[in-house]
Design a protein around this motif. Structure first.
Motif, PDB file in Angstrom:
ATOM      1  N   GLU A   1      40.418  44.027  -0.415  1.00  0.00           N
ATOM      2  CA  GLU A   1      39.923  43.018  -1.345  1.00  0.00           C
ATOM      3  C   GLU A   1      41.032  42.023  -1.638  1.00  0.00           C
ATOM      4  O   GLU A   1      42.183  42.223  -1.228  1.00  0.00           O
ATOM      5  CB  GLU A   1      39.401  43.643  -2.638  1.00  0.00           C
ATOM      6  CG  GLU A   1      37.874  43.700  -2.728  1.00  0.00           C
ATOM      7  CD  GLU A   1      37.204  42.347  -2.494  1.00  0.00           C
ATOM      8  OE1 GLU A   1      37.833  41.308  -2.733  1.00  0.00           O
ATOM      9  OE2 GLU A   1      36.041  42.328  -2.054  1.00  0.00           O
TER      10      GLU A   1
ATOM     11  N   LEU B   1      42.368  38.352  -4.221  1.00  0.00           N
ATOM     12  CA  LEU B   1      42.224  37.361  -5.285  1.00  0.00           C
ATOM     13  C   LEU B   1      43.087  36.160  -4.956  1.00  0.00           C
ATOM     14  O   LEU B   1      44.103  36.273  -4.251  1.00  0.00           O
ATOM     15  CB  LEU B   1      42.687  37.934  -6.626  1.00  0.00           C
ATOM     16  CG  LEU B   1      41.931  39.130  -7.201  1.00  0.00           C
ATOM     17  CD1 LEU B   1      42.669  39.664  -8.417  1.00  0.00           C
ATOM     18  CD2 LEU B   1      40.501  38.748  -7.558  1.00  0.00           C
TER      19      LEU B   1
ATOM     20  N   LYS C   1      34.375  39.488 -12.269  1.00  0.00           N
ATOM     21  CA  LYS C   1      33.804  39.508 -10.921  1.00  0.00           C
ATOM     22  C   LYS C   1      32.960  40.763 -10.731  1.00  0.00           C
ATOM     23  O   LYS C   1      33.104  41.742 -11.477  1.00  0.00           O
ATOM     24  CB  LYS C   1      34.914  39.453  -9.869  1.00  0.00           C
ATOM     25  CG  LYS C   1      35.720  38.144  -9.893  1.00  0.00           C
ATOM     26  CD  LYS C   1      36.817  38.159  -8.860  1.00  0.00           C
ATOM     27  CE  LYS C   1      37.620  36.869  -8.881  1.00  0.00           C
ATOM     28  NZ  LYS C   1      36.871  35.725  -8.328  1.00  0.00           N
TER      29      LYS C   1
ATOM     30  N   LYS D   1      34.851  43.855  -6.164  1.00  0.00           N
ATOM     31  CA  LYS D   1      36.134  43.145  -6.074  1.00  0.00           C
ATOM     32  C   LYS D   1      37.291  43.978  -6.632  1.00  0.00           C
ATOM     33  O   LYS D   1      38.450  43.679  -6.375  1.00  0.00           O
ATOM     34  CB  LYS D   1      36.056  41.824  -6.844  1.00  0.00           C
ATOM     35  CG  LYS D   1      35.135  40.785  -6.230  1.00  0.00           C
ATOM     36  CD  LYS D   1      35.634  40.259  -4.898  1.00  0.00           C
ATOM     37  CE  LYS D   1      36.900  39.448  -5.003  1.00  0.00           C
ATOM     38  NZ  LYS D   1      37.309  38.878  -3.687  1.00  0.00           N
ATOM     39  N   SER D   2      36.978  45.013  -7.399  1.00  0.00           N
ATOM     40  CA  SER D   2      38.006  45.820  -8.053  1.00  0.00           C
ATOM     41  C   SER D   2      38.378  47.004  -7.157  1.00  0.00           C
ATOM     42  O   SER D   2      37.849  48.108  -7.300  1.00  0.00           O
ATOM     43  CB  SER D   2      37.505  46.305  -9.414  1.00  0.00           C
ATOM     44  OG  SER D   2      37.276  45.206 -10.286  1.00  0.00           O
TER      45      SER D   2
ATOM     46  N   THR E   1      38.078  40.152   3.397  1.00  0.00           N
ATOM     47  CA  THR E   1      37.731  41.290   2.553  1.00  0.00           C
ATOM     48  C   THR E   1      36.572  42.094   3.134  1.00  0.00           C
ATOM     49  O   THR E   1      35.767  41.594   3.924  1.00  0.00           O
ATOM     50  CB  THR E   1      37.389  40.818   1.139  1.00  0.00           C
ATOM     51  OG1 THR E   1      36.294  39.890   1.195  1.00  0.00           O
ATOM     52  CG2 THR E   1      38.593  40.120   0.518  1.00  0.00           C
TER      53      THR E   1
ATOM     54  N   ASN F   1      32.837  40.948   2.494  1.00  0.00           N
ATOM     55  CA  ASN F   1      32.637  39.615   3.054  1.00  0.00           C
ATOM     56  C   ASN F   1      32.561  39.674   4.576  1.00  0.00           C
ATOM     57  O   ASN F   1      31.780  38.955   5.210  1.00  0.00           O
ATOM     58  CB  ASN F   1      33.769  38.687   2.603  1.00  0.00           C
ATOM     59  CG  ASN F   1      33.569  37.261   3.049  1.00  0.00           C
ATOM     60  OD1 ASN F   1      34.408  36.702   3.762  1.00  0.00           O
ATOM     61  ND2 ASN F   1      32.460  36.652   2.644  1.00  0.00           N
TER      62      ASN F   1
ATOM     63  N   TYR G   1      27.993  38.502   0.324  1.00  0.00           N
ATOM     64  CA  TYR G   1      29.163  38.793  -0.491  1.00  0.00           C
ATOM     65  C   TYR G   1      30.258  37.776  -0.206  1.00  0.00           C
ATOM     66  O   TYR G   1      30.969  37.879   0.792  1.00  0.00           O
ATOM     67  CB  TYR G   1      29.665  40.216  -0.191  1.00  0.00           C
ATOM     68  CG  TYR G   1      28.594  41.268  -0.383  1.00  0.00           C
ATOM     69  CD1 TYR G   1      28.277  41.726  -1.657  1.00  0.00           C
ATOM     70  CD2 TYR G   1      27.877  41.765   0.706  1.00  0.00           C
ATOM     71  CE1 TYR G   1      27.287  42.677  -1.846  1.00  0.00           C
ATOM     72  CE2 TYR G   1      26.890  42.717   0.523  1.00  0.00           C
ATOM     73  CZ  TYR G   1      26.586  43.162  -0.752  1.00  0.00           C
ATOM     74  OH  TYR G   1      25.602  44.098  -0.927  1.00  0.00           O
TER      75      TYR G   1
ATOM     76  N   TYR H   1      34.728  34.911  -3.633  1.00  0.00           N
ATOM     77  CA  TYR H   1      34.955  34.810  -5.083  1.00  0.00           C
ATOM     78  C   TYR H   1      34.146  35.852  -5.842  1.00  0.00           C
ATOM     79  O   TYR H   1      34.662  36.560  -6.698  1.00  0.00           O
ATOM     80  CB  TYR H   1      34.660  33.399  -5.565  1.00  0.00           C
ATOM     81  CG  TYR H   1      35.766  32.443  -5.194  1.00  0.00           C
ATOM     82  CD1 TYR H   1      36.915  32.354  -5.963  1.00  0.00           C
ATOM     83  CD2 TYR H   1      35.690  31.673  -4.035  1.00  0.00           C
ATOM     84  CE1 TYR H   1      37.961  31.510  -5.609  1.00  0.00           C
ATOM     85  CE2 TYR H   1      36.727  30.824  -3.671  1.00  0.00           C
ATOM     86  CZ  TYR H   1      37.862  30.750  -4.462  1.00  0.00           C
ATOM     87  OH  TYR H   1      38.888  29.921  -4.097  1.00  0.00           O
ATOM     88  N   SER H   2      32.858  35.938  -5.579  1.00  0.00           N
ATOM     89  CA  SER H   2      32.004  36.958  -6.195  1.00  0.00           C
ATOM     90  C   SER H   2      32.142  37.016  -7.714  1.00  0.00           C
ATOM     91  O   SER H   2      32.192  38.098  -8.310  1.00  0.00           O
ATOM     92  CB  SER H   2      32.283  38.336  -5.577  1.00  0.00           C
ATOM     93  OG  SER H   2      31.895  38.338  -4.222  1.00  0.00           O
ATOM     94  N   ASN H   3      32.217  35.843  -8.330  1.00  0.00           N
ATOM     95  CA  ASN H   3      32.182  35.783  -9.784  1.00  0.00           C
ATOM     96  C   ASN H   3      30.787  36.144 -10.280  1.00  0.00           C
ATOM     97  O   ASN H   3      29.787  35.790  -9.660  1.00  0.00           O
ATOM     98  CB  ASN H   3      32.532  34.367 -10.271  1.00  0.00           C
ATOM     99  CG  ASN H   3      33.970  34.003 -10.024  1.00  0.00           C
ATOM    100  OD1 ASN H   3      34.876  34.798 -10.253  1.00  0.00           O
ATOM    101  ND2 ASN H   3      34.202  32.788  -9.550  1.00  0.00           N
TER     102      ASN H   3
END
Length: 321
Positions: free
Chosen positions: A195, A197, A233, A237-238, A254, A257, A264, A267-269
């Motif tokens: 993953e 950021l 997110k 993402k974690s 990722t 993705n 997916y 960013y996946s906010n």
């Protein structure tokens, strides 16, 4: 969650909701001892609960970053998980994560940094003062929890590593060991789980390097011994069970993705206005509120963490989903 009502109309919780933690734990210990004596030989004992209780982990509550909401029950938070390294069903991690060995454990920090280093789990625990933060966690499937996590801002790692000007992103790499993680043998994802950021996201104080929950070290099924929590997110993402943190120039490729880029995004906010191709993201089901007549909650933009909005000024959050 169904609600009982007394004759005078006052809401009453179920007895299971008010059982003291120490009684719950003693019951669990008794059941484990009984199971060891009666069914362990048949291979039916739940491996995740066959181990001794988790070590306590003291931390100071940080009210500035804590949701003032009813917390998800510990049992729900530790038995309803996504952790594909141990299976694709929500109950699989609790059943099979007992094979994970969270000690000894090291995390290497490398890439575009002036000071690469490697820390064992005890050093990570002492790197900065531990805080308890009660975060909402929203998963892309449409369910959510409220969990008291323990850790410190990931920015502490950034400061220690001193990234170079070339560092634009942070990449998190999870353990991928077939001996400890039976799901790694599947083809559902390309392993290891990765993953990432953007640097300013990773540096935001909400991004939490997480070492515990509910006053204890992380259970195996929740990403022991160290994971990242990015509460604005979607949950995937974690990254869990992190073994490597890399500061990189290019956007990381990722896991989800790569597996399904149309579903997916990087960013996946959490965004109620951008649906997953197969389901709406406008509402969510809070785990523990499972009554037949319980209405779903409205999903909040950025999962309610409006502090992060400035990170995306000028961005098209439909295109950059």
């Amino acid at each position: 969650m169904l609600i009982k009502r007394s004759p005078n109309g006052i809401d009453l919780p179920f007895s299971s909701e008010i059982t003291p933690r120490e009684i719950f734990e003693s019951r669990r210990t008794f059941i484990k001892q009984l199971a060891v004596g009666s069914i362990a030989g048949a291979g039916l004992l739940d491996q995740a609960w066959a181990q001794s209780g988790n070590a306590k982990l003291a931390a100071r509550l940080n009210p500035a970053w804590s949701a003032m909401e009813k917390q998800t029950a510990y049992k729900d938070a530790t038995t309803y998980n996504n952790f594909y390294e141990f299976g694709t069903d929500k109950s699989d991690p609790a059943h099979y994560a007992g094979t994970l060995k969270p000690r000894p454990w090291t995390v290497s920090i490398e890439g575009e940094v002036k000071k690469p280093f490697t820390l064992d789990i005890d050093s990570l625990l002492k790197l900065a003062p531990l805080e308890e933060r009660v975060y909402r966690l929203r998963c892309v499937e449409g369910w959510s929890m409220v969990i008291p996590w323990i850790g410190y801002s990931f920015s502490e790692i950034i400061k220690k590593a001193e990234p170079t000007g070339n560092a634009k992103y942070v990449e998190f790499v999870s353990l991928a060991d077939k001996k400890q993680m039976p799901g790694v043998g599947s083809r559902v994802l390309d392993w290891p789980y990765v993953e990432g950021l953007r640097m300013d996201e990773a540096n935001h104080p909400l991004a939490l390097l997480t070492l515990g929950m509910y006053g204890e070290v992380l259970p195996n099924q929740n990403g022991a011994p160290v994971r990242i929590i990015v509460p604005w997110k979607y949950g995937f993402k974690s990254a869990k069970s992190i073994v490597k943190i890399r500061f990189v120039k290019d956007m990381p490729r990722t896991a989800w993705n790569l597996a399904a880029p149309s579903e997916y995004g990087f960013y996946s906010n959490v965004n109620p206005d951008v649906d997953h191709p197969r389901w709406s993201q406008a509402t969510e089901r809070r785990i523990g509120e499972d009554g037949f007549f319980t209405r779903k909650r409205k999903t909040l933009m950025f999962n309610g963490y409006s502090d992060v909005a400035s990170l995306y000024t000028g961005m098209d959050l439909r295109k950059n989903f």
